[in-house]
Write a protein that holds these residues in place. Sequence first.
Motif, PDB file in Angstrom:
ATOM      1  N   TYR A 289      24.006 -37.327   5.628  1.00 22.49           N
ATOM      2  CA  TYR A 289      23.040 -37.637   6.688  1.00 22.49           C
ATOM      3  C   TYR A 289      21.781 -36.838   6.387  1.00 22.49           C
ATOM      4  O   TYR A 289      21.842 -35.632   6.123  1.00 22.49           O
ATOM      5  CB  TYR A 289      23.605 -37.238   8.051  1.00 22.49           C
ATOM      6  N   SER A 290      20.615 -37.488   6.432  1.00 23.42           N
ATOM      7  CA  SER A 290      19.412 -36.784   5.993  1.00 23.42           C
ATOM      8  C   SER A 290      18.144 -37.405   6.555  1.00 23.42           C
ATOM      9  O   SER A 290      18.134 -38.524   7.060  1.00 23.42           O
ATOM     10  CB  SER A 290      19.332 -36.785   4.460  1.00 23.42           C
ATOM     11  N   ASN A 291      17.073 -36.626   6.475  1.00 20.10           N
ATOM     12  CA  ASN A 291      15.712 -37.131   6.626  1.00 20.10           C
ATOM     13  C   ASN A 291      14.874 -36.455   5.549  1.00 20.10           C
ATOM     14  O   ASN A 291      15.422 -35.912   4.580  1.00 20.10           O
ATOM     15  CB  ASN A 291      15.174 -36.898   8.047  1.00 20.10           C
ATOM     16  N   GLU A 292      13.575 -36.446   5.709  1.00 21.00           N
ATOM     17  CA  GLU A 292      12.718 -35.872   4.672  1.00 21.00           C
ATOM     18  C   GLU A 292      12.764 -34.348   4.644  1.00 21.00           C
ATOM     19  O   GLU A 292      12.271 -33.717   3.703  1.00 21.00           O
ATOM     20  CB  GLU A 292      11.270 -36.341   4.852  1.00 21.00           C
ATOM     21  N   LYS A 293      13.390 -33.731   5.630  1.00 14.96           N
ATOM     22  CA  LYS A 293      13.375 -32.272   5.710  1.00 14.96           C
ATOM     23  C   LYS A 293      14.713 -31.596   5.438  1.00 14.96           C
ATOM     24  O   LYS A 293      14.760 -30.414   5.093  1.00 14.96           O
ATOM     25  CB  LYS A 293      12.861 -31.832   7.082  1.00 14.96           C
ATOM     26  N   ALA A 294      15.803 -32.311   5.606  1.00 16.04           N
ATOM     27  CA  ALA A 294      17.111 -31.676   5.421  1.00 16.04           C
ATOM     28  C   ALA A 294      18.182 -32.726   5.191  1.00 16.04           C
ATOM     29  O   ALA A 294      18.008 -33.904   5.553  1.00 16.04           O
ATOM     30  CB  ALA A 294      17.480 -30.815   6.629  1.00 16.04           C
ATOM     31  N   SER A 295      19.290 -32.283   4.598  1.00 12.65           N
ATOM     32  CA  SER A 295      20.430 -33.171   4.426  1.00 12.65           C
ATOM     33  C   SER A 295      21.708 -32.425   4.787  1.00 12.65           C
ATOM     34  O   SER A 295      21.836 -31.217   4.543  1.00 12.65           O
ATOM     35  CB  SER A 295      20.523 -33.698   2.986  1.00 12.65           C
ATOM     36  N   VAL A 296      22.637 -33.154   5.370  1.00 14.55           N
ATOM     37  CA  VAL A 296      23.952 -32.626   5.718  1.00 14.55           C
ATOM     38  C   VAL A 296      24.980 -33.470   4.979  1.00 14.55           C
ATOM     39  O   VAL A 296      25.135 -34.665   5.258  1.00 14.55           O
ATOM     40  CB  VAL A 296      24.207 -32.669   7.233  1.00 14.55           C
ATOM     41  N   ASP A 297      25.665 -32.866   4.026  1.00 13.76           N
ATOM     42  CA  ASP A 297      26.677 -33.563   3.244  1.00 13.76           C
ATOM     43  C   ASP A 297      28.028 -33.355   3.924  1.00 13.76           C
ATOM     44  O   ASP A 297      28.571 -32.250   3.940  1.00 13.76           O
ATOM     45  CB  ASP A 297      26.710 -33.022   1.811  1.00 13.76           C
ATOM     46  N   ALA A 298      28.559 -34.423   4.506  1.00 15.28           N
ATOM     47  CA  ALA A 298      29.824 -34.370   5.240  1.00 15.28           C
ATOM     48  C   ALA A 298      30.971 -34.963   4.425  1.00 15.28           C
ATOM     49  O   ALA A 298      31.982 -35.392   4.980  1.00 15.28           O
ATOM     50  CB  ALA A 298      29.682 -35.108   6.568  1.00 15.28           C
ATOM     51  N   SER A 299      30.843 -34.940   3.119  1.00 13.82           N
ATOM     52  CA  SER A 299      31.862 -35.537   2.256  1.00 13.82           C
ATOM     53  C   SER A 299      33.197 -34.815   2.323  1.00 13.82           C
ATOM     54  O   SER A 299      34.234 -35.380   1.982  1.00 13.82           O
ATOM     55  CB  SER A 299      31.363 -35.559   0.807  1.00 13.82           C
ATOM     56  N   ASN A 300      33.176 -33.533   2.746  1.00 13.26           N
ATOM     57  CA  ASN A 300      34.401 -32.729   2.805  1.00 13.26           C
ATOM     58  C   ASN A 300      34.800 -32.418   4.243  1.00 13.26           C
ATOM     59  O   ASN A 300      35.430 -31.394   4.515  1.00 13.26           O
ATOM     60  CB  ASN A 300      34.189 -31.426   2.025  1.00 13.26           C
ATOM     61  N   LEU A 301      34.458 -33.313   5.145  1.00 17.37           N
ATOM     62  CA  LEU A 301      34.689 -33.073   6.560  1.00 17.37           C
ATOM     63  C   LEU A 301      36.176 -32.866   6.858  1.00 17.37           C
ATOM     64  O   LEU A 301      36.547 -31.984   7.643  1.00 17.37           O
ATOM     65  CB  LEU A 301      34.142 -34.243   7.375  1.00 17.37           C
ATOM     66  N   SER A 302      37.041 -33.639   6.241  1.00 17.15           N
ATOM     67  CA  SER A 302      38.474 -33.510   6.505  1.00 17.15           C
ATOM     68  C   SER A 302      39.039 -32.199   5.973  1.00 17.15           C
ATOM     69  O   SER A 302      40.142 -31.796   6.351  1.00 17.15           O
ATOM     70  CB  SER A 302      39.239 -34.681   5.886  1.00 17.15           C
ATOM     71  N   GLU A 303      38.272 -31.520   5.101  1.00 14.56           N
ATOM     72  CA  GLU A 303      38.679 -30.213   4.578  1.00 14.56           C
ATOM     73  C   GLU A 303      38.146 -29.060   5.422  1.00 14.56           C
ATOM     74  O   GLU A 303      38.478 -27.907   5.181  1.00 14.56           O
ATOM     75  CB  GLU A 303      38.187 -30.044   3.131  1.00 14.56           C
ATOM     76  N   GLY A 304      37.266 -29.385   6.383  1.00 16.65           N
ATOM     77  CA  GLY A 304      36.826 -28.362   7.326  1.00 16.65           C
ATOM     78  C   GLY A 304      35.508 -27.699   7.015  1.00 16.65           C
ATOM     79  O   GLY A 304      35.231 -26.618   7.540  1.00 16.65           O
ATOM     80  N   TYR A 305      34.651 -28.327   6.205  1.00 14.49           N
ATOM     81  CA  TYR A 305      33.356 -27.710   5.940  1.00 14.49           C
ATOM     82  C   TYR A 305      32.284 -28.750   5.647  1.00 14.49           C
ATOM     83  O   TYR A 305      32.571 -29.900   5.299  1.00 14.49           O
ATOM     84  CB  TYR A 305      33.439 -26.693   4.804  1.00 14.49           C
ATOM     85  N   LEU A 306      31.024 -28.311   5.814  1.00 15.14           N
ATOM     86  CA  LEU A 306      29.832 -29.105   5.539  1.00 15.14           C
ATOM     87  C   LEU A 306      28.976 -28.391   4.512  1.00 15.14           C
ATOM     88  O   LEU A 306      29.039 -27.169   4.370  1.00 15.14           O
ATOM     89  CB  LEU A 306      28.988 -29.273   6.806  1.00 15.14           C
ATOM     90  N   MET A 307      28.119 -29.148   3.838  1.00 15.00           N
ATOM     91  CA  MET A 307      27.126 -28.568   2.936  1.00 15.00           C
ATOM     92  C   MET A 307      25.740 -28.988   3.415  1.00 15.00           C
ATOM     93  O   MET A 307      25.487 -30.170   3.640  1.00 15.00           O
ATOM     94  CB  MET A 307      27.377 -29.005   1.500  1.00 15.00           C
TER      95      MET A 307
END
Length: 311
Positions: free
Chosen positions: A56-74
């Motif tokens: 999930y992102s816009n021009e200022k930041a991105s949140v990578d939720a690919s490891n959500l089931s493992e309990g963390y975000l990047m």
Amino acid sequence: MSTKRNILKRVGALALALVLLGAAAMVVGAAGQDAKAEKSATLPQKAAPKTGVTVYSNEKASVDASNLSEGYLMVKYTGGKNVRIKVQITKSGGVTYTYDLNNAGNVETFPLTEGDGTYTVKVFENTSGTKYAQAFSTSVTMTLRNDFLPFLYPNQYVNYTMDSQTVAVGAQLCTNKTDDLAKVTAVFDWVVDNFTYDYDKAATVQSGYLPVVDTVLAAKKGICFDYAAVMTAMLRSQNIPCKLVVGYAGETYHAWINVYVDGVGWIDKAIYFDGQNWTLMDPTFTSTGNRSQSIMQYVTDSTNYTQKYAY
């Protein structure tokens, strides 16, 4: 956590004062009361990190939720400004965790430690002084593959790789140890017996300080946050769930660890095994007080500790 710098200055004085305290000792048995859903009945194997699958992102930041089931975000800041960046993560109806995003343009990992549910992730840019403007916001809903996973991976507060020297030392300490109890005891005893408390650092530490576990290991000296981060890295790298807890010891900001031992349960306020019973234990105060009787009495009294955050 904005008062962290001022409160930490009192840690050295408190550690000395603790030697004079004689709080009543309290022995606690195995804390196996966390009988959770079936998915947590056994300890999981960690998965290789994924990137770019769900972003999930816009021009200022991105949140990578690919490891959500493992309990963390990047999270990554992409706004191009040379300003302080903060990340806020809030579980719906729960606690808000506020972090500094220290490496603008680089990814940092943040745990989701409050269990299954919907989390709001916000990224803020500093505008002037202590004022911030929201740069990005998104919500994600987490369903953990296993409830232990947020406490098995590296993150911004417990930052290590499998090539870290801290991991290597942890592996050496656990060699020929066939059960988790023996591994936890070996790591705890080694850190407590080899580290010394850094009073100068406690008096001057800046808000936003993060331990570099290999640097702390090399110096064998640090503040409570350093002790807890090194032990947590060693134990997580041995696939032992471990919470780095931040809260208060009395009125002083402090850090300790909770450990999960398979077949025993969560052991709160860090770890100590006297040969028969698990007791509440804080490795910083134990080391500082040279395991004196008054220190042992203080750290085994649960009323002296108040948990605020777990990482």
